[in-house]
Design a protein around this motif. Structure first.
Motif, PDB file in Angstrom:
ATOM      1  N   PHE A 288       0.765  -1.072  -0.011  1.00  0.00           N
ATOM      2  CA  PHE A 288      -0.006  -0.075  -0.038  1.00  0.00           C
ATOM      3  C   PHE A 288       1.023   1.177  -0.025  1.00  0.00           C
ATOM      4  O   PHE A 288       0.590   2.047  -0.716  1.00  0.00           O
ATOM      5  CB  PHE A 288      -0.962   0.028   1.085  1.00  0.00           C
ATOM      6  N   VAL A 289       1.943   1.244   0.828  1.00  0.00           N
ATOM      7  CA  VAL A 289       2.878   2.540   0.580  1.00  0.00           C
ATOM      8  C   VAL A 289       3.447   2.616  -0.439  1.00  0.00           C
ATOM      9  O   VAL A 289       3.720   3.734  -0.934  1.00  0.00           O
ATOM     10  CB  VAL A 289       4.093   2.203   1.819  1.00  0.00           C
ATOM     11  N   SER A 290       3.764   1.555  -1.271  1.00  0.00           N
ATOM     12  CA  SER A 290       4.511   1.494  -2.572  1.00  0.00           C
ATOM     13  C   SER A 290       3.410   2.067  -3.484  1.00  0.00           C
ATOM     14  O   SER A 290       3.719   2.933  -4.325  1.00  0.00           O
ATOM     15  CB  SER A 290       4.813   0.061  -2.926  1.00  0.00           C
ATOM     16  N   LEU A 291       2.310   1.604  -3.436  1.00  0.00           N
ATOM     17  CA  LEU A 291       1.228   2.241  -4.267  1.00  0.00           C
ATOM     18  C   LEU A 291       0.830   3.650  -4.049  1.00  0.00           C
ATOM     19  O   LEU A 291       0.859   4.346  -5.059  1.00  0.00           O
ATOM     20  CB  LEU A 291      -0.266   1.497  -4.173  1.00  0.00           C
ATOM     21  N   LEU A 292       1.179   4.298  -2.959  1.00  0.00           N
ATOM     22  CA  LEU A 292       0.784   5.684  -2.671  1.00  0.00           C
ATOM     23  C   LEU A 292       2.072   6.375  -3.124  1.00  0.00           C
ATOM     24  O   LEU A 292       1.697   7.624  -3.543  1.00  0.00           O
ATOM     25  CB  LEU A 292       0.541   5.871  -0.936  1.00  0.00           C
ATOM     26  N   LEU A 293       2.863   5.848  -2.981  1.00  0.00           N
ATOM     27  CA  LEU A 293       4.200   6.669  -3.442  1.00  0.00           C
ATOM     28  C   LEU A 293       4.227   6.668  -4.937  1.00  0.00           C
ATOM     29  O   LEU A 293       4.393   7.758  -5.429  1.00  0.00           O
ATOM     30  CB  LEU A 293       5.700   5.759  -3.193  1.00  0.00           C
ATOM     31  N   GLY A 294       3.596   5.689  -5.839  1.00  0.00           N
ATOM     32  CA  GLY A 294       3.381   5.861  -7.134  1.00  0.00           C
ATOM     33  C   GLY A 294       2.354   6.790  -7.536  1.00  0.00           C
ATOM     34  O   GLY A 294       2.681   7.764  -8.394  1.00  0.00           O
ATOM     35  N   LEU A 295       1.178   6.778  -6.730  1.00  0.00           N
ATOM     36  CA  LEU A 295       0.154   7.634  -6.889  1.00  0.00           C
ATOM     37  C   LEU A 295       0.810   9.211  -6.710  1.00  0.00           C
ATOM     38  O   LEU A 295       0.514  10.053  -7.496  1.00  0.00           O
ATOM     39  CB  LEU A 295      -0.777   7.553  -5.966  1.00  0.00           C
ATOM     40  N   PHE A 296       1.698   9.390  -5.845  1.00  0.00           N
ATOM     41  CA  PHE A 296       2.266  10.788  -5.457  1.00  0.00           C
ATOM     42  C   PHE A 296       2.877  11.107  -6.757  1.00  0.00           C
ATOM     43  O   PHE A 296       2.813  12.273  -7.078  1.00  0.00           O
ATOM     44  CB  PHE A 296       3.064  10.705  -4.113  1.00  0.00           C
ATOM     45  N   ILE A 297       3.738  10.238  -7.157  1.00  0.00           N
ATOM     46  CA  ILE A 297       4.776  10.501  -8.256  1.00  0.00           C
ATOM     47  C   ILE A 297       3.930  11.031  -9.504  1.00  0.00           C
ATOM     48  O   ILE A 297       4.243  11.969 -10.292  1.00  0.00           O
ATOM     49  CB  ILE A 297       5.710   9.355  -8.732  1.00  0.00           C
TER      50      ILE A 297
END
Lengths: 498, 162
Positions: free
Chosen positions: A167-176
């Motif tokens: 989930f953290v990984s996904l949020l980082l992608g969404l932030f980028i």
């Protein structure tokens, strides 16, 4: 009929076939070298596809990846080192066969099952994608919003490792994905005055960084000693295969089916398909006690599944623009670059291109038989290529490739940053695939949310006002609620048991 | 490099708070409740929440003895030997050098230097590192500048093979 003829004309062109042959050799080489993955092969190809027409560009990626996934089995069987992560599931089993002196049979099963799996997956792709596209043409921003949610949720639930870290990984992608000029108000976000940041984080250098640079760093952090070249004979690869395959024909079908279905799920690719198929094979086998001793049954299942997964991943990618695995994430980037925006309209407006993609899939998997055989015969030489020489060359190649997308060094900066990020993430158990999906789907998610909100006058109930949208919405909510409920129930039960 | 979950969590929380604070400065859409700040703020909240859970998890796992996870930061094996330590620094170092200098110095000399340095550091002999570096540099220049028409920076040497 006319479109099929057009599609054949597009594929059976001297240039396209030449590109396919070159990509096949490239894919076999990269796949059989441990530490170089199929996704990395696709990432390294992008700078070239940039200068090609859509059909040869797609043909190059499809062929390279199909070859690389098979070739990963070669060092797996001969040296017990999977050439790509997709071969890891049954690497021990294949090596056990080699130790029993059956290296040729193991490689033969891998090769034939890879080809059958690939063709099986291509069939499913060619049959379901157009039908799905016809259905998807009615979709509005509400449905696309939920589809993007569904894709992202799958990426978190399906990916390997802890759900929290995914989930953290996904949020980082969404932030980028939010970096750059925002789509609704035209306001620059997180650009800090840089003109280059306003255009957003270019997707292609980011992918080269996450898949190639991180791999380079991993090799440099722990340079493995060069493996001794394998000594097994690899002449009679096809001997005795007929009996094995007819004995396990149900396994072939099951492996192909599992592969295609897992491939369709966003975020899960060939490697997960192979693990699941191998586990299923053992679970339902009549002789599970033979697993681990060099038994061919699991090889049949998993070897078919990982190649079938490749084609499966193209279904959501072509129909909705939602990547089924990290390779199709690259493909979507390439398609956008070519102005061939994935979605149901491509199926209506350029059906010959879609048919050409299907033909390329069949052709690449058929070509796998002779070319794969060649690769097995040459495996001793391929495995002797020193990796400490290849790694610096790959690094320099990435630099030029990341530069070539926009002809600025900004691409190289993005590549370096994402490479280091991916390296740190993977060493701490954060899967990278959700980040990629977040970057690809972030703007789709946001723009569809915003336009839906404007259409529905700011009422969230609008997201459930259409039947398909409501169904998709409920599925997304269930995906998130069910694991939570299960977690809570387990927590409540624990003290009573103790 | 292995970091304790708490360290990662702390970094995530700090990052998320900064990101949320910055996002609140974005203008809102006319006549709409939502604007460009909505998604960044939601993402920030998610990251902060995950960060907090990671901190709790990390602190608990550090208190439990004997699971080998008692350090805040564990450097990878590469930090043990000076060779791999320098090599690990070389990759970002060389890339940053290329990003900063390629316009003035040019592709050919820099690509040769990067390749030769890495090849030599990873175990090729001095001579073979130099030869492989020259051949690769020239091939890359021919392939990208001449065939694919990528304007690789010319720099001091000019476009020798372009």
């Amino acid at each position: 009929m006319d479109t099929i003829l057009q599609a054949f004309a597009l594929v059976f062109d001297f240039k396209v076939l030449g590109v396919m042959l070159a990509s096949a050799l490239f894919g076999l080489f990269v796949g059989s070298i441990p530490g170089l993955t199929a996704t990395m092969a696709a990432a390294l190809l992008i700078p070239f596809t940039f200068f090609m027409d859509p059909v040869p560009a797609i043909a190059a990626i499809v062929t390279t990846v199909a070859m690389a996934i098979f070739a990963g089995d070669i060092p797996g069987a001969l040296l017990r080192i999977p050439g790509t992560p997709a071969s890891a599931a049954y690497c021990d089993e294949a090596y056990a066969m080699t130790r029993k002196g059956k290296a040729e049979t193991a490689l033969g099963i891998s090769l034939v099952c890879s080809a059958i799996g690939g063709i099986f997956g291509s069939l499913i792709l060619a049959m379901t994608a157009p039908a799905l596209a016809e259905f998807a043409i009615k979709f509005s921003s509400f449905e696309y919003f939920w589809l993007a949610c569904l894709g992202l949720s799958c990426a978190v639930v399906v990916s390997s490792g802890s759900t929290l870290k995914s989930f953290v990984s996904l949020l980082l992608g969404l932030f980028i994905a939010t970096i750059g000029i925002d789509i609704t108000a035209g306001h620059p976000r997180f650009t800090f005055g840089s003109v280059e940041m306003m255009g957003g984080i270019s997707f292609i250098p980011a992918m080269i960084g996450m898949f190639a640079i991180s791999e380079v760093m991993r090799f440099i952090a722990s340079p493995e000693n060069q493996q001794a070249a394998p000594q097994q004979a690899t002449k009679h690869v096809f001997r005795g295969l007929g009996g094995i395959l007819s004995k396990y024909k149900l396994n072939v079908a099951r492996g192909g089916f599992i592969g295609a279905v897992v491939g369709i799920l966003p975020g899960a690719g060939s490697d997960i398909a192979a693990w699941i198929a191998f586990a299923m094979s053992k679970r339902f086998s009549k002789e599970p006690e033979k697993f681990g001793t060099g038994h061919p049954e699991g090889l049949v299942d998993a070897g078919t599944a990982n190649n079938a997964g490749l084609a499966g991943a193209w279904i959501p990618a072509l129909v909705f623009g939602i990547p089924g695995d990290s390779i199709t994430a690259i493909v979507i980037g390439v398609l956008y670059m070519k102005g061939m925006n994935p979605g149901p309209t491509v199926f209506m407006n350029q059906p010959e291109l879609i048919q050409a993609v299907f033909i390329v899939f069949f052709l690449a998997n058929l070509a796998l038989l002779p070319l794969g055989f060649l690769a097995i015969r040459l495996s001793r030489n391929i495995l002797r290529v020193p990796r400490h020489v290849l790694i610096p060359i790959i690094l320099m190649f990435c630099v030029v490739g990341a530069f070539a997308i926009n002809n600025t060094v900004f691409g190289i900066s993005v590549m370096l940053f994402m490479g280091v990020l991916a390296y740190i993430m993977e060493s701490n158990g954060f899967p990278v695939a959700p980040t990629i999906l977040g970057i690809v789907l972030g703007s789709m998610l946001e723009s569809n949310f915003m336009s839906s909100m404007i259409k529905a006058d700011g009422e969230f109930s609008g997201f459930f006002s259409r039947p398909i949208a409501a169904t998709l919405g409920v599925i997304v909510i269930l995906i998130w609620v069910i694991p939570l409920v299960r977690l809570i129930i387990n927590q409540l039960r624990k003290p009573r048991l103790a | 490099m292995r970091l304790n979950d708490a360290v990662i969590g702390l970094v995530l929380v700090i990052f998320a708070l900064a990101e949320i604070t910055y996002s609140t400065t974005f203008p809102s859409l006319h006549g709409q409740k939502f604007g460009p700040s909505l998604f960044p703020i939601l993402i920030g909240c998610g990251l902060a929440l995950c960060g907090l859970i990671l901190i709790v998890r990390g602190v608990i796992s550090r208190r439990t003895p004997d699971n080998g996870d008692n350090e805040w930061v564990v450097l990878g094996d590469w930090a043990q030997s000076p060779t791999t330590r320098i090599n690990m620094m070389l990759v970002p170092g060389l890339l940053i050098a290329y990003i900063l200098l390629s316009d003035t110095i040019g592709f050919l000399p820099l690509a040769f230097l990067i390749l030769a340095t890495l090849l030599y550091r990873l175990g090729s002999s001095f001579l073979s590192a130099a030869i492989i570096a020259i051949v690769t540099t020239v091939l890359l220049q021919l392939l990208f500048a001449r065939v694919l028409l990528v304007p690789l920076p010319a720099g001091i040497t000019g476009n020798l093979f372009g």
